[in-house]
Design a protein around this motif. Sequence first.
Motif, PDB file in Angstrom:
ATOM      1  N   ILE A 250      70.270  78.284  73.628  1.00  0.00           N
ATOM      2  CA  ILE A 250      68.933  78.382  73.039  1.00  0.00           C
ATOM      3  C   ILE A 250      68.760  79.745  72.377  1.00  0.00           C
ATOM      4  CG2 ILE A 250      66.465  78.560  73.579  1.00  0.00           C
ATOM      5  CD1 ILE A 250      67.027  76.410  75.808  1.00  0.00           C
ATOM      6  N   LYS A 251      69.074  80.808  73.097  1.00  0.00           N
ATOM      7  CA  LYS A 251      68.924  82.155  72.539  1.00  0.00           C
ATOM      8  C   LYS A 251      69.824  82.351  71.327  1.00  0.00           C
ATOM      9  CE  LYS A 251      67.390  84.375  76.778  1.00  0.00           C
ATOM     10  NZ  LYS A 251      67.775  85.169  77.942  1.00  0.00           N
ATOM     11  N   HIS A 252      71.044  81.832  71.402  1.00  0.00           N
ATOM     12  CA  HIS A 252      71.989  81.969  70.293  1.00  0.00           C
ATOM     13  C   HIS A 252      71.448  81.310  69.029  1.00  0.00           C
ATOM     14  CE1 HIS A 252      75.724  82.158  68.075  1.00  0.00           C
ATOM     15  NE2 HIS A 252      75.655  80.848  67.888  1.00  0.00           N
ATOM     16  N   PHE A 253      71.016  80.064  69.137  1.00  0.00           N
ATOM     17  CA  PHE A 253      70.530  79.356  67.948  1.00  0.00           C
ATOM     18  C   PHE A 253      69.207  79.930  67.451  1.00  0.00           C
ATOM     19  CE2 PHE A 253      73.310  75.829  69.566  1.00  0.00           C
ATOM     20  CZ  PHE A 253      74.176  75.829  68.484  1.00  0.00           C
ATOM     21  N   GLU A 254      68.303  80.252  68.362  1.00  0.00           N
ATOM     22  CA  GLU A 254      67.020  80.799  67.925  1.00  0.00           C
ATOM     23  C   GLU A 254      67.188  82.168  67.269  1.00  0.00           C
ATOM     24  OE1 GLU A 254      63.843  78.418  70.702  1.00  0.00           O
ATOM     25  OE2 GLU A 254      64.377  80.464  71.328  1.00  0.00           O
ATOM     26  N   SER A 255      68.199  82.941  67.676  1.00  0.00           N
ATOM     27  CA  SER A 255      68.433  84.236  67.039  1.00  0.00           C
ATOM     28  C   SER A 255      68.850  84.068  65.578  1.00  0.00           C
ATOM     29  CB  SER A 255      69.501  85.036  67.798  1.00  0.00           C
ATOM     30  OG  SER A 255      70.800  84.511  67.552  1.00  0.00           O
ATOM     31  N   GLN A 256      69.278  82.857  65.231  1.00  0.00           N
ATOM     32  CA  GLN A 256      69.662  82.555  63.851  1.00  0.00           C
ATOM     33  C   GLN A 256      68.537  81.843  63.094  1.00  0.00           C
ATOM     34  OE1 GLN A 256      73.826  81.065  63.426  1.00  0.00           O
ATOM     35  NE2 GLN A 256      73.761  81.062  65.667  1.00  0.00           N
ATOM     36  N   GLY A 257      67.370  81.726  63.719  1.00  0.00           N
ATOM     37  CA  GLY A 257      66.225  81.113  63.067  1.00  0.00           C
ATOM     38  C   GLY A 257      66.148  79.598  63.212  1.00  0.00           C
ATOM     39  N   VAL A 258      66.934  79.024  64.101  1.00  0.00           N
ATOM     40  CA  VAL A 258      66.930  77.579  64.307  1.00  0.00           C
ATOM     41  C   VAL A 258      65.885  77.248  65.371  1.00  0.00           C
ATOM     42  CG1 VAL A 258      68.320  75.582  65.004  1.00  0.00           C
ATOM     43  CG2 VAL A 258      69.394  77.458  63.726  1.00  0.00           C
ATOM     44  N   ALA A 259      65.038  76.253  65.101  1.00  0.00           N
ATOM     45  CA  ALA A 259      64.072  75.774  66.094  1.00  0.00           C
ATOM     46  C   ALA A 259      64.810  74.842  67.054  1.00  0.00           C
ATOM     47  CB  ALA A 259      62.926  75.038  65.415  1.00  0.00           C
ATOM     48  N   VAL A 260      64.819  75.200  68.343  1.00  0.00           N
ATOM     49  CA  VAL A 260      65.560  74.436  69.347  1.00  0.00           C
ATOM     50  C   VAL A 260      64.593  73.649  70.225  1.00  0.00           C
ATOM     51  CG1 VAL A 260      67.150  74.565  71.304  1.00  0.00           C
ATOM     52  CG2 VAL A 260      67.428  76.136  69.372  1.00  0.00           C
TER      53      VAL A 260
END
Length: 179
Positions: free
Chosen positions: A48-58
Amino acid sequence: MSDMTTQHAAHLADLPRTLFLAGPFIQLLDPETGEMPPGAREPFDLLIKHFESQGVAVHNAHRREAWGAELMRPEQCTALDQEEIRKAEIFVALPGSPASPGTHIEIGWASAFGKPIVLLLERGREYTFLVQGLHTVAEVEEVVYTDLAASLPAVDRAVQRVLARHRGTARPARPAAPA
């Protein structure tokens, strides 16, 4: 634009806007506390943190239900999970070994909705035949890992590859060099 800005813009274009992250849940709850212990939460929290750090809504049921502290009723979470999978651009799953029945239903929904799928498979674990054969009926990338944190670059590449195929923007394979 500078080369770095162009590369960054190209990378962002390769990312999904929304993602559904699935994996075992109920079977991981501590019977005494009713919550996921830290070790069970770790892979989901990491992703979750990895994808959200790239601006992806998880979208993720584990976090939405406070890691077990605020479990929703089956009538609520089933419809909500299905709708979040339907809306997500990509589906990423830790299928579970032993198999997680709920996660396998979600994998089926993602496949039926035509979602690109990334399966995160822990090395040395056994997975069901339908997970092993999912690539025959859906757009699937698999990442086999030993250390999930160390495999995040491979996860990103898998996401980019399956999205490119799904969007029809995959680069053609290079022709083989003459023998």
